[in-house]
Design an enzyme around this catalytic site. Structure first.
Site, PDB file in Angstrom:
ATOM      1  N   GLU A 122       0.807  -1.230   0.000  1.00 26.72           N
ATOM      2  CA  GLU A 122       0.000   0.000   0.000  1.00 26.72           C
ATOM      3  C   GLU A 122       0.839   1.278   0.000  1.00 26.72           C
ATOM      4  OE1 GLU A 122      -2.913  -0.356   3.142  1.00 26.72           O
ATOM      5  OE2 GLU A 122      -3.695  -2.241   2.344  1.00 26.72           O
TER       6      GLU A 122
ATOM      7  N   ASN B 235       2.420  -4.861  -3.282  1.00 21.16           N
ATOM      8  CA  ASN B 235       1.005  -5.199  -3.105  1.00 21.16           C
ATOM      9  C   ASN B 235       0.196  -3.933  -2.833  1.00 21.16           C
ATOM     10  OD1 ASN B 235      -0.994  -7.393  -2.687  1.00 21.16           O
ATOM     11  ND2 ASN B 235      -1.023  -6.722  -0.544  1.00 21.16           N
TER      12      ASN B 235
ATOM     13  N   GLU C  16      -5.844 -10.646  -1.790  1.00 22.34           N
ATOM     14  CA  GLU C  16      -6.708 -10.458  -0.610  1.00 22.34           C
ATOM     15  C   GLU C  16      -8.179 -10.425  -1.020  1.00 22.34           C
ATOM     16  OE1 GLU C  16      -5.486  -7.168   1.878  1.00 22.34           O
ATOM     17  OE2 GLU C  16      -3.352  -7.494   1.469  1.00 22.34           O
TER      18      GLU C  16
ATOM     19  N   ASP D  14     -11.969 -10.475  -1.545  1.00 22.31           N
ATOM     20  CA  ASP D  14     -13.310 -10.633  -0.982  1.00 22.31           C
ATOM     21  C   ASP D  14     -14.241  -9.700  -1.748  1.00 22.31           C
ATOM     22  OD1 ASP D  14     -12.600  -8.160   0.227  1.00 22.31           O
ATOM     23  OD2 ASP D  14     -12.351  -9.049   2.205  1.00 22.31           O
TER      24      ASP D  14
ATOM     25  N   HIS E 225     -10.145  -6.231  -2.985  1.00 19.86           N
ATOM     26  CA  HIS E 225     -11.284  -6.092  -2.068  1.00 19.86           C
ATOM     27  C   HIS E 225     -12.375  -5.370  -2.860  1.00 19.86           C
ATOM     28  CE1 HIS E 225      -9.081  -7.430   1.441  1.00 19.86           C
ATOM     29  NE2 HIS E 225      -8.136  -6.530   1.237  1.00 19.86           N
TER      30      HIS E 225
END
Length: 302
Positions: A132, A173, A238, A240, A210
């Site tokens: 990030e 990432n 990651e 979802d 996400h």
């Protein structure tokens, strides 16, 4: 667990893994969670136990009980491991974020990466070296690392990581890398191209993925854009999706399937109650640890 392993089916298409996350709490809170991981997933990412506040809460004092548990569980069950994460502005101890001297912070950065990676050398498939570091407009975030060291911290971090474990894949990432043409995607691609040209050893780009409901359809284009940066591989790290619709999940799985550089997918949790965004029911297993429609849709699509 489910009747069929989506990890096994994904690997049959030449991919490396379809995984999830774990840590001591979720691996021991009941028997269902570890049983599902053993049966249906092929890779584990530590949810929190490898973050800086967990591994080096005080300068030079390292604590590895949580990360050791995760690594031992993964290895004893034949799961690949993604190390997460070495350098991040969040979950960062105050003693790090308050450093103002450049040479001190460089020394701390190198020592942290070296100590954590050395402990697990040869056991980790890939490391999220940097996490990030971009703003939404594609510029570099004003973290303590950027503010005190400058952009050169990127090179220092990756070169240190490469020297410690030459066989681990080294990733950068980030989140909101979910749509081609978005400013953050463009910033990631242009910076990584520049860093690769300068010889910085970046092996992969991780897209957290996400997603909100309906956003799965844009992921294929986003992965193709990220692949154009020139790293050897990319991964969905990651995943979802709010509402966990079958359409969204199948779109994301197909996006990775159809992009040659995409080596694998990590879903950010097993069952909805353990999700960081549990109110949006974003995972593949429900509150009773039964596979949801999206799980079966992925299995059928594969």
């Amino acid at each position: 667990q489910a009747s069929v392993s989506i990890d096994a089916k994904f690997k049959a298409h030449g991919k490396k893994y379809l995984g999830t996350i774990g840590d001591q709490y979720t691996l021991t809170k009941n028997t269902k969670n570890p049983a599902i991981i053993k049966a249906d997933f092929g890779q584990l990412t530590p949810e929190n136990s490898m973050k800086w506040d967990a591994t080096e809460p005080n300068r030079g004092q390292f604590t590895f009980s949580g990360s050791d548990y995760l690594v031992n569980f993964a290895q004893s069950n034949g799961k690949l491991i993604r190390g997460h994460t070495l350098v991040w502005h969040s979950q960062l101890p105050g003693w790090v974020s308050s450093i103002t001297d450049k040479n001190t912070l460089i020394s701390v950065l190198k020592n942290h990466i070296t100590t954590v990676m050395t402990r697990y050398k040869g056991k980790i498939y890939a490391w999220d070296v940097l996490n990030e570091i971009f703003n939404e407009d594609g510029s570099l975030r004003n973290s303590v690392f950027y503010n005190v060291i400058g952009e050169d911290y990127v090179r220092i971090a990756f070169e240190t990581a490469r020297s410690v474990d030459p066989n681990a894949k080294l990733y950068i990432n980030d989140y909101n890398l979910d749509s081609a043409g978005y400013s953050k995607v463009n910033g990631m691609v242009s910076h990584v191209k520049k860093w690769l040209a300068a010889g910085i050893p970046i092996d992969g780009i991780g897209s957290q993925t996400h997603l909100g409901a309906g956003a799965g359809s844009a992921v294929a284009g986003a992965l193709n854009a990220l692949a154009s940066a020139g790293t050897k591989e990319i991964a969905i790290t990651e995943l979802d999706i709010a509402g966990a619709s079958s359409t969204d999940y199948v779109n994301v799985v197909n996006a990775c399937l159809n992009q040659a550089k995409c080596v694998g997918i990590t879903v950010w949790g097993v069952a909805d109650p353990d999700s960081w965004r549990s109110s949006s029911s974003p995972l593949l297993f429900d509150g009773n640890y039964n596979p949801k429609a999206a799980y079966n849709a992925i299995a059928n699509a594969l």
